[in-house]
Design a protein around this motif. Structure first.
Motif, PDB file in Angstrom:
ATOM      1  N   ALA A  85       0.838  -1.205   0.000  1.00  0.00           N
ATOM      2  CA  ALA A  85       0.000   0.000   0.000  1.00  0.00           C
ATOM      3  C   ALA A  85       0.870   1.251   0.000  1.00  0.00           C
ATOM      4  O   ALA A  85       0.596   2.228  -0.710  1.00  0.00           O
ATOM      5  CB  ALA A  85      -0.934  -0.008   1.210  1.00  0.00           C
ATOM      6  N   LYS A  86       1.950   1.201   0.784  1.00  0.00           N
ATOM      7  CA  LYS A  86       2.851   2.358   0.862  1.00  0.00           C
ATOM      8  C   LYS A  86       3.605   2.538  -0.455  1.00  0.00           C
ATOM      9  O   LYS A  86       3.673   3.646  -0.996  1.00  0.00           O
ATOM     10  CB  LYS A  86       3.830   2.152   2.027  1.00  0.00           C
ATOM     11  N   THR A  87       4.173   1.450  -0.950  1.00  0.00           N
ATOM     12  CA  THR A  87       4.994   1.525  -2.165  1.00  0.00           C
ATOM     13  C   THR A  87       4.164   1.979  -3.364  1.00  0.00           C
ATOM     14  O   THR A  87       4.641   2.730  -4.212  1.00  0.00           O
ATOM     15  CB  THR A  87       5.617   0.145  -2.459  1.00  0.00           C
ATOM     16  N   TYR A  88       2.931   1.512  -3.426  1.00  0.00           N
ATOM     17  CA  TYR A  88       2.090   1.822  -4.584  1.00  0.00           C
ATOM     18  C   TYR A  88       1.112   2.967  -4.311  1.00  0.00           C
ATOM     19  O   TYR A  88       0.267   3.262  -5.144  1.00  0.00           O
ATOM     20  CB  TYR A  88       1.366   0.545  -5.046  1.00  0.00           C
ATOM     21  N   ASN A  89       1.219   3.536  -3.124  1.00  0.00           N
ATOM     22  CA  ASN A  89       0.425   4.717  -2.778  1.00  0.00           C
ATOM     23  C   ASN A  89      -1.080   4.460  -2.925  1.00  0.00           C
ATOM     24  O   ASN A  89      -1.774   5.164  -3.658  1.00  0.00           O
ATOM     25  CB  ASN A  89       0.854   5.910  -3.635  1.00  0.00           C
ATOM     26  N   VAL A  90      -1.555   3.412  -2.253  1.00  0.00           N
ATOM     27  CA  VAL A  90      -2.991   3.155  -2.200  1.00  0.00           C
ATOM     28  C   VAL A  90      -3.425   3.102  -0.733  1.00  0.00           C
ATOM     29  O   VAL A  90      -2.666   2.664   0.129  1.00  0.00           O
ATOM     30  CB  VAL A  90      -3.390   1.828  -2.902  1.00  0.00           C
ATOM     31  N   ASP A  91      -4.632   3.575  -0.463  1.00  0.00           N
ATOM     32  CA  ASP A  91      -5.170   3.577   0.899  1.00  0.00           C
ATOM     33  C   ASP A  91      -6.007   2.319   1.145  1.00  0.00           C
ATOM     34  O   ASP A  91      -6.829   1.953   0.302  1.00  0.00           O
ATOM     35  CB  ASP A  91      -6.084   4.786   1.113  1.00  0.00           C
ATOM     36  N   LEU A  92      -5.807   1.698   2.299  1.00  0.00           N
ATOM     37  CA  LEU A  92      -6.697   0.619   2.725  1.00  0.00           C
ATOM     38  C   LEU A  92      -7.945   1.266   3.323  1.00  0.00           C
ATOM     39  O   LEU A  92      -7.851   2.000   4.307  1.00  0.00           O
ATOM     40  CB  LEU A  92      -5.994  -0.259   3.770  1.00  0.00           C
ATOM     41  N   VAL A  93      -9.111   1.026   2.741  1.00  0.00           N
ATOM     42  CA  VAL A  93     -10.315   1.747   3.192  1.00  0.00           C
ATOM     43  C   VAL A  93     -11.430   0.828   3.694  1.00  0.00           C
ATOM     44  O   VAL A  93     -12.493   1.308   4.090  1.00  0.00           O
ATOM     45  CB  VAL A  93     -10.899   2.657   2.081  1.00  0.00           C
ATOM     46  N   GLY A  94     -11.215  -0.479   3.687  1.00  0.00           N
ATOM     47  CA  GLY A  94     -12.285  -1.332   4.177  1.00  0.00           C
ATOM     48  C   GLY A  94     -11.915  -2.782   4.094  1.00  0.00           C
ATOM     49  O   GLY A  94     -10.814  -3.141   3.683  1.00  0.00           O
ATOM     50  N   GLY A  95     -12.848  -3.626   4.519  1.00  0.00           N
ATOM     51  CA  GLY A  95     -12.599  -5.056   4.462  1.00  0.00           C
ATOM     52  C   GLY A  95     -13.432  -5.803   5.471  1.00  0.00           C
ATOM     53  O   GLY A  95     -14.334  -5.245   6.104  1.00  0.00           O
ATOM     54  N   ASP A  96     -13.118  -7.053   5.615  1.00  0.00           N
ATOM     55  CA  ASP A  96     -13.887  -7.939   6.459  1.00  0.00           C
ATOM     56  C   ASP A  96     -12.898  -8.980   6.974  1.00  0.00           C
ATOM     57  O   ASP A  96     -11.979  -9.363   6.265  1.00  0.00           O
ATOM     58  CB  ASP A  96     -14.984  -8.595   5.597  1.00  0.00           C
ATOM     59  N   THR A  97     -13.062  -9.382   8.216  1.00  0.00           N
ATOM     60  CA  THR A  97     -12.187 -10.398   8.783  1.00  0.00           C
ATOM     61  C   THR A  97     -13.065 -11.461   9.403  1.00  0.00           C
ATOM     62  O   THR A  97     -13.913 -11.142  10.233  1.00  0.00           O
ATOM     63  CB  THR A  97     -11.271  -9.790   9.874  1.00  0.00           C
ATOM     64  N   THR A  98     -12.881 -12.693   8.995  1.00  0.00           N
ATOM     65  CA  THR A  98     -13.751 -13.729   9.512  1.00  0.00           C
ATOM     66  C   THR A  98     -12.986 -15.039   9.614  1.00  0.00           C
ATOM     67  O   THR A  98     -11.806 -15.111   9.294  1.00  0.00           O
ATOM     68  CB  THR A  98     -15.016 -13.857   8.629  1.00  0.00           C
ATOM     69  N   SER A  99     -13.652 -16.064  10.121  1.00  0.00           N
ATOM     70  CA  SER A  99     -12.988 -17.352  10.249  1.00  0.00           C
ATOM     71  C   SER A  99     -13.347 -18.233   9.064  1.00  0.00           C
ATOM     72  O   SER A  99     -14.364 -18.052   8.415  1.00  0.00           O
ATOM     73  CB  SER A  99     -13.403 -18.020  11.561  1.00  0.00           C
ATOM     74  N   SER A 100     -12.478 -19.166   8.755  1.00  0.00           N
ATOM     75  CA  SER A 100     -12.773 -20.155   7.725  1.00  0.00           C
ATOM     76  C   SER A 100     -12.722 -21.526   8.382  1.00  0.00           C
ATOM     77  O   SER A 100     -12.147 -21.685   9.458  1.00  0.00           O
ATOM     78  CB  SER A 100     -11.758 -20.076   6.588  1.00  0.00           C
ATOM     79  N   THR A 101     -13.340 -22.500   7.750  1.00  0.00           N
ATOM     80  CA  THR A 101     -13.266 -23.854   8.297  1.00  0.00           C
ATOM     81  C   THR A 101     -11.962 -24.517   7.908  1.00  0.00           C
ATOM     82  O   THR A 101     -11.537 -25.474   8.516  1.00  0.00           O
ATOM     83  CB  THR A 101     -14.440 -24.707   7.792  1.00  0.00           C
ATOM     84  N   LYS A 102     -11.329 -24.004   6.856  1.00  0.00           N
ATOM     85  CA  LYS A 102     -10.065 -24.591   6.415  1.00  0.00           C
ATOM     86  C   LYS A 102      -9.207 -23.547   5.720  1.00  0.00           C
ATOM     87  O   LYS A 102      -9.636 -22.922   4.765  1.00  0.00           O
ATOM     88  CB  LYS A 102     -10.342 -25.740   5.445  1.00  0.00           C
TER      89      LYS A 102
END
Lengths: 350, 350
Positions: free
Chosen positions: B124-141
């Motif tokens: 993100a820093k090197t390519y000058n893009v902002d992280l603006v969202g997302g989702d974090t969850t569990s997976s079964t595998k």
């Protein structure tokens, strides 16, 4: 019990990745003038002119967020879109486009993905959003769906989570807890089905709560309703994890406290009766159940006459100074601190 | 062999879903004026004023797109961002924001996700893009990563896949096949490691190709380069699935044919030598290997003087009438039809 009995199975390998995308999306047409380029290039192109772009994304994973033993694939596709549109409406914005990425193991035939996409198509049509991109790939286990929803709003219309003030009224749309109770019914029937696969359950008395679980509707109607009522919320969030979790988000980000009145929480009669049947507390269900996809917002007290008596809107409490904390005022008038009982996806893991 | 030896393990359950998102993203700051609202609300808000919004999304799945037995998590995070930014650059657009959603099973401790996010942060820093969202969850595998990249462009600068004309020159950036050969080296070392875990391989002679596999760079430089050269491609695509697959996409969408000259395909010397070592044909590798993340585009012949001699750009062929078909002109001057040998994620499945 709700499995697809269709014996036709077309292997995904026959189509290949690009063939599969083309096949699944061929009937999706672009409806919005803002959708300049949809599926079929490196990226989609959207033109919002002087409006703001609003973007939200969610992952749904088999075995974590859905159980295909009782969720029909068409409903799953529909719900996956709802989950994302709900976030856009919670910004007081209009949803206009979605991207849909799916990964499936080779236990799924083409016909299963067609079912899934028929639900996505129905949601896209009903909610007037264009499918403009996505990715289709294989997974080593199960199905997962990643949807990004894109919307637009005038800057002055956007509502964040951080604008609530002490004395603002706390308002919720629709009713709460039904999706959670629907899940209880479905899980019970799944257990019955394991013992006796020939059992044909009569779920008619649970129609409302089962529908709220399997085919929730995002509150697209609330954004224009508030606009028509000339009410701009001071803060807003969608109720995906349960009322308590959402209230805590608003309070934390707005730096305020809250009093929530137990006797004001809107509950459908089916929720009350099923809570009695399952011997669970209906307030606990409303506070912790989640997946209601209603909107929770705060308004200045002087706006109250504008929303009073509207059947879609229920005042459930008011915001306070931060140092008063976040409390449920119970029916017998005791103050109970509200903690996050919202569904925590990471601790739910087996 | 490249496993993290760090013994510290913090369980994800201790943090919870929201705690995890906050923890992983706390050091990401918004750099773009267009990033009005980032992580922490129902949706991100972006303001592109009169520019067009460009959106692309990709899913990366453990066991399908990456193998954690030889891909360090930091590199994986970096590469996941590259894969998406490459699509934005292939529209001749500027990448400005990303959303990152991850699902992980409980075999991953917090420290593993911190490594992953350190790679995302570096990208993100090197390519000058902002992280603006997302989702974090569990997976079964396993682990999966879903990234949506958002960019902007003036309408007149956008380049699609469908604008190539007969006689246009076909141009590729950088060199091809290295990422695929790097993967061959890593897979061979993995097999050696299984037999003798104490083997300490000397991969120094393969540095270039292993880096191209583990830490590819998207061609951010090409969009401003073409702008400076005053060359607007007639069509463009990024090389993610292999040269043959990308040429077929351009030909199909532009309704043209193509002659690709085998002796013009740019190959790094390490690719040539490793192809000899692994007894594979270097042209086959360049055509079918994939994951190069170079850009492939067409230009009008009259633009040739502007790009001639540029070390970043190689003319590898020219477009023809559609009825002439799509061919490789081999070194001994025979015409070989080009078929999609690009990596097909669905048929690769075990």
């Amino acid at each position: 019990m709700l499995d697809d009995k269709n014996p036709k199975r077309t292997s995904l390998e026959q189509l290949g990745e690009f063939g599969l995308i083309n096949h699944l999306t061929k009937d999706f047409t672009l409806q919005h003038k803002s959708s300049i380029k949809g599926i079929g290039d490196d990226a989609a192109v959207i033109d919002f002119k002087d409006k703001k772009t609003v973007i939200s994304t969610d992952l749904l994973i088999e075995g974590v967020h859905f159980d295909l033993s009782y969720v029909p694939l068409k409903h799953l596709g529909y719900k996956a879109v709802m989950v994302n549109l709900s976030d856009i409406y919670a910004m007081n914005a209009t949803a206009t486009q979605i991207t849909v990425s799916i990964a499936v193991s080779n236990r799924f035939p083409l016909e299963a993905l067609e079912e899934l996409y028929s639900g996505i198509a129905l949601a896209a049509k009903t909610y007037n959003v264009d499918l403009v991109g996505g990715d289709t790939t294989s997974s080593t286990k199960g199905m997962l769906i990643s949807i990004t929803a894109i919307g637009q709003a005038n800057e002055e219309d956007l509502v964040y989570r951080n604008g609530a003030k002490p004395n603002d009224l706390l308002v919720v749309t629709g009713d709460l807890g039904a999706a959670y109770m629907g899940l209880q019914v479905l899980e019970r029937e799944k257990e019955v089905f394991k013992v006796n696969p020939n059992n044909n359950p009569d779920l008619s008395m649970y129609t409302y709560i089962v529908e709220r679980q399997l085919k929730p509707e995002a509150r697209k109607d609330i954004v224009p309703l508030l606009n028509a009522l000339e009410v701009k919320p001071t803060s807003m969030i969608d109720v995906s994890d349960g009322l308590s979790s959402e209230i805590l988000h608003l309070c934390e980000q707005s730096n305020v406290g809250c009093n929530l009145y137990e006797d004001k929480i809107p509950l459908d009669p089916t929720v009350i009766s099923s809570c009695e049947e399952f011997k669970v507390n209906s307030t606990t269900v409303a506070l912790g159940g989640g997946e209601d996809y209603e909107l929770l917002f705060t308004i200045d007290q002087k706006e109250f006459p504008k929303i009073k008596g509207n059947p879609n809107l229920t005042v459930v409490g008011h915001m306070t100074d931060k140092n008063e904390g976040v409390h449920l005022i119970s029916r017998n008038n005791t103050k109970i601190p509200i903690t996050a009982q919202g569904w925590n996806s990471l601790s739910e893991e087996q």
